[in-house]
Each structure stands twice: as C-alpha cells, then as structure tokens.
Write an enzyme that holds these catalytic residues in place. Structure first.
Site, PDB file in Angstrom:
ATOM      1  N   ASN A   9       0.470  -1.440  -0.200  1.00  0.00           N
ATOM      2  CA  ASN A   9       0.294   0.360   0.333  1.00  0.00           C
ATOM      3  C   ASN A   9       0.940   1.362   0.087  1.00  0.00           C
ATOM      4  O   ASN A   9       1.562   1.380   0.572  1.00  0.00           O
ATOM      5  CB  ASN A   9      -1.179   0.228   0.967  1.00  0.00           C
ATOM      6  CG  ASN A   9      -1.735   0.648   1.378  1.00  0.00           C
ATOM      7  OD1 ASN A   9      -1.863   2.054   0.167  1.00  0.00           O
ATOM      8  ND2 ASN A   9      -1.990   1.730   2.545  1.00  0.00           N
ATOM      9  N   LYS A  11       0.406   4.636  -0.210  1.00  0.00           N
ATOM     10  CA  LYS A  11      -0.667   5.326   0.383  1.00  0.00           C
ATOM     11  C   LYS A  11      -0.277   6.200  -0.219  1.00  0.00           C
ATOM     12  O   LYS A  11       0.002   6.211  -1.542  1.00  0.00           O
ATOM     13  CB  LYS A  11       0.111   5.609   1.958  1.00  0.00           C
ATOM     14  CG  LYS A  11       0.087   4.112   2.751  1.00  0.00           C
ATOM     15  CD  LYS A  11       0.364   4.732   4.079  1.00  0.00           C
ATOM     16  CE  LYS A  11       0.553   3.966   4.900  1.00  0.00           C
ATOM     17  NZ  LYS A  11       0.049   3.523   6.199  1.00  0.00           N
ATOM     18  N   HIS A  95      -9.643   1.200   4.608  1.00  0.00           N
ATOM     19  CA  HIS A  95      -8.366   1.354   5.144  1.00  0.00           C
ATOM     20  C   HIS A  95      -8.770   2.372   6.705  1.00  0.00           C
ATOM     21  O   HIS A  95      -9.531   3.434   6.534  1.00  0.00           O
ATOM     22  CB  HIS A  95      -7.303   1.954   4.695  1.00  0.00           C
ATOM     23  CG  HIS A  95      -5.313   1.717   5.202  1.00  0.00           C
ATOM     24  ND1 HIS A  95      -5.423   2.504   5.678  1.00  0.00           N
ATOM     25  CD2 HIS A  95      -4.821   0.850   4.833  1.00  0.00           C
ATOM     26  CE1 HIS A  95      -4.294   2.448   6.488  1.00  0.00           C
ATOM     27  NE2 HIS A  95      -3.812   1.173   5.700  1.00  0.00           N
ATOM     28  N   GLU A  97      -6.977   4.513   7.603  1.00  0.00           N
ATOM     29  CA  GLU A  97      -6.885   5.540   6.963  1.00  0.00           C
ATOM     30  C   GLU A  97      -8.553   6.835   6.858  1.00  0.00           C
ATOM     31  O   GLU A  97      -8.645   8.296   6.872  1.00  0.00           O
ATOM     32  CB  GLU A  97      -5.158   6.414   6.442  1.00  0.00           C
ATOM     33  CG  GLU A  97      -3.987   6.278   7.060  1.00  0.00           C
ATOM     34  CD  GLU A  97      -3.239   5.809   6.699  1.00  0.00           C
ATOM     35  OE1 GLU A  97      -2.719   5.696   5.089  1.00  0.00           O
ATOM     36  OE2 GLU A  97      -1.894   5.094   7.760  1.00  0.00           O
ATOM     37  N   GLU A 167      -6.123  -5.278  10.109  1.00  0.00           N
ATOM     38  CA  GLU A 167      -5.383  -3.881  10.527  1.00  0.00           C
ATOM     39  C   GLU A 167      -5.223  -3.293  12.082  1.00  0.00           C
ATOM     40  O   GLU A 167      -6.088  -2.298  12.206  1.00  0.00           O
ATOM     41  CB  GLU A 167      -4.522  -3.108   9.468  1.00  0.00           C
ATOM     42  CG  GLU A 167      -4.376  -3.570   8.419  1.00  0.00           C
ATOM     43  CD  GLU A 167      -4.443  -2.964   7.073  1.00  0.00           C
ATOM     44  OE1 GLU A 167      -2.742  -3.159   6.763  1.00  0.00           O
ATOM     45  OE2 GLU A 167      -4.260  -1.622   7.070  1.00  0.00           O
ATOM     46  N   GLY A 173       1.767   1.933  10.804  1.00  0.00           N
ATOM     47  CA  GLY A 173       2.908   3.586  10.558  1.00  0.00           C
ATOM     48  C   GLY A 173       3.394   4.003  11.641  1.00  0.00           C
ATOM     49  O   GLY A 173       4.089   4.856  12.057  1.00  0.00           O
ATOM     50  N   SER A 212       3.333  -2.276  10.501  1.00  0.00           N
ATOM     51  CA  SER A 212       4.088  -2.973  11.148  1.00  0.00           C
ATOM     52  C   SER A 212       5.169  -3.756  10.534  1.00  0.00           C
ATOM     53  O   SER A 212       6.195  -4.351  10.869  1.00  0.00           O
ATOM     54  CB  SER A 212       4.933  -1.711  12.151  1.00  0.00           C
ATOM     55  OG  SER A 212       4.204  -0.582  12.535  1.00  0.00           O
TER      56      SER A 212
HETATM   57  C1  PEP Z   1      -0.951   0.442   5.790  1.00  0.00           C
HETATM   58  O1  PEP Z   1      -0.540   1.250   5.514  1.00  0.00           O
HETATM   59  O2  PEP Z   1      -1.267  -0.613   5.567  1.00  0.00           O
HETATM   60  C2  PEP Z   1       0.136  -0.216   6.441  1.00  0.00           C
HETATM   61  C3  PEP Z   1       0.282  -1.557   7.822  1.00  0.00           C
HETATM   62  O3  PEP Z   1       0.713   0.847   6.753  1.00  0.00           O
HETATM   63  P1  PEP Z   1       2.814   0.234   7.554  1.00  0.00           P
HETATM   64  O4  PEP Z   1       2.841  -1.428   7.005  1.00  0.00           O
HETATM   65  O5  PEP Z   1       3.331   1.332   6.958  1.00  0.00           O
HETATM   66  O6  PEP Z   1       2.414  -0.168   9.662  1.00  0.00           O
END
Ligand code: PEP
Length: 250
Positions: A9, A11, A95, A97, A167, A173, A212
């Site tokens: 992803n 972003k 997501h 976000e 998630e 992040g 992460s």
């Molecule tokens: C994400 O944006 O779906 C995500 C899991 O980000 P990160 O791996 O940076 O935590």
C-alpha cells in the site's frame, strides 16, 4: 491450502522516476517467485505506469480507494469502472486512514465493497481496532461490527471474491507490530465468524495482516495458521524490504 498474498500500500507516496526504480526492483526480486501472489496498490495517477511495467508479470496492481458510484457529478472521485479500465485486480477498502481521516463509515465501506465487486475488482476489506478499543477489551466486538457491514448485507458468498486485511490501527505506521499470537487470535476470530455462515468460504478466505510488517517479523507472522500474507505500508516503498517480505511468504 491457501496461497499467500503480499500487497503493498503505497499510500500518498511516489513520483514517476522513483516508482520506476521501485517497480523494477520488485520485478527483479520477485519476478521468478511462483508460490505466492503479489500486488501493489498505487496512487491513481500511477496506475498507467504500474500497468505498463507490471503487465505480464506475477505482480498485480490496484488502487487504494474508489467511489461507490458508477459515474456522475462527484468532483475528484474515481469510479470503479475507471480502475477496471487500468486492469486493476485489487482495491483497498475501509483502510483505517480512510475511516479516520476521511470519516468513512461502515456503510460507506460496504457500498464501496459492492461497487468494487460489481466492476470485477477484488476488494481488500480492512478491519481493525484502535489502541483504546484493544485496551478496553473490545477488539472482537469492533472487528465483528466492521466485518458484519459486509457479511450481513451481502452474505458470506461475497467474501469468496474478496480479501480481508486485519490491521490494528495502533500498529499502522507506528513500528509496533501485533505479536504473531495477537494477530493469529483475531484472524482466527474473523474466520470463525464467517464460518458460522459458510465454512467453505471461511476456509478459502485470504486474511492478510497489516501493521508495521517488516522483513524482520514477516516470517513469524506468516507462519501463523490463519495469517495468509500481509498488507504492507512503509516497507512497500523500499524495494529490498518489500522483496524480503514477499520472499517470507514463499
Ligand atoms: C498500511 O498502510 O496498511 C500499513 C499496514 O502500514 P505500515 O506497514 O506502514 O504499518
């Protein structure tokens, strides 16, 4: 036996030149791998670039959002059919976000899920609890409500053409990963909940972990019985890291 899937992803990151190097690095690193599936979900303006570089390879591409509407006066929005025009296989929906920063409700996420499938796209439907929800012991309730937005409207059969991504918001992040056991527990809960409606769909369903994921923790996470791969944010922007995670899914 479910195949593992690793999805990047990006972003709101990327530039043409940088993407070219990143995509080439991914192709060089995973182009020969055959035992798992891979994809990158890129910002809209780079779909054409992803399509031209990745078509014919074992790396699919997709988007990070879509409009629930087929077309119309929705300035700035992108219709599902437009993603299909660029041969997207996947689209990320719900997501955290989008839910948090753009106030997307479960209802909106469900409408987007249906619109994606109608256009022939595979939704990657994200669920997950915040830190305070985890600390209050309501993780399963929160995930159940998010999941039911789709399950109760469209039935388990709709999930046979979808991917779920668990998630935990506190792990996205932040550098804090759920332990393999913490993630496995929620993945198993998701699969059990779907199995109550349709055990065959539940058994075949690809459930990704996101939050992460890095080369250092991917092997352990992917070894858990209900973790079928990862949705990767930060580490998907660095070819070597993303490739190492993809290799961990082999
Ligand atoms: C994400 O944006 O779906 C995500 C899991 O980000 P990160 O791996 O940076 O935590």
């Amino acid at each position: 036996m479910r195949r593992k899937l690793v999805v990047g992803n990006w972003k709101m990151y990327g530039r043409l030149a940088r993407n070219q190097t990143l995509l080439q690095g991914i192709l060089d690193g995973v182009g020969q791998l055959r035992n798992a599936d891979y994809a990158v979900c890129v910002p809209y303006p780079y779909l054409a670039q992803a399509q031209s570089m990745l078509q014919g390879s074992n790396v699919a591409w997709g988007a990070q959002n879509l409009s629930p509407h087929e077309e119309g006066a929705f300035t700035g929005a992108v219709a599902p059919g437009m993603l299909a025009d660029f041969a997207c296989r996947y689209v990320i929906i719900g997501h955290s976000e989008r839910r948090g920063l753009f106030h997307e409700s479960n209802e909106i996420a469900a409408a987007k899920f249906a619109a994606a499938q109608k256009a022939g796209l595979t939704p990657i439907f994200c669920v997950g609890e915040t830190l305070s929800e985890r600390e209050s012991g309501v993780t399963e309730q929160v995930v159940a409500i998010q999941l039911d937005a789709v399950l109760s409207r469209f039935g388990a059969a709709a999930l046979s053409r979808a991917v779920i991504a668990y998630e935990p918001v506190w792990a996205i992040g932040t550098g804090k990963t759920a332990s393999p056991e913490q993630a496995q527990a929620v993945h198993a809960f998701i699969r059990r909940r779907i199995a109550q409606q349709d055990s065959q769909v539940a058994q075949g369903l690809c459930i990704l972990y996101g939050g992460s994921v890095k080369p250092a923790n991917a092997v352990e996470l992917f070894a858990m019985p209900d973790i079928d791969g990862g949705l990767i944010g930060g580490a998907s922007l660095v070819a070597d890291e993303f490739v190492a995670i993809c290799r961990a899914a082999q």
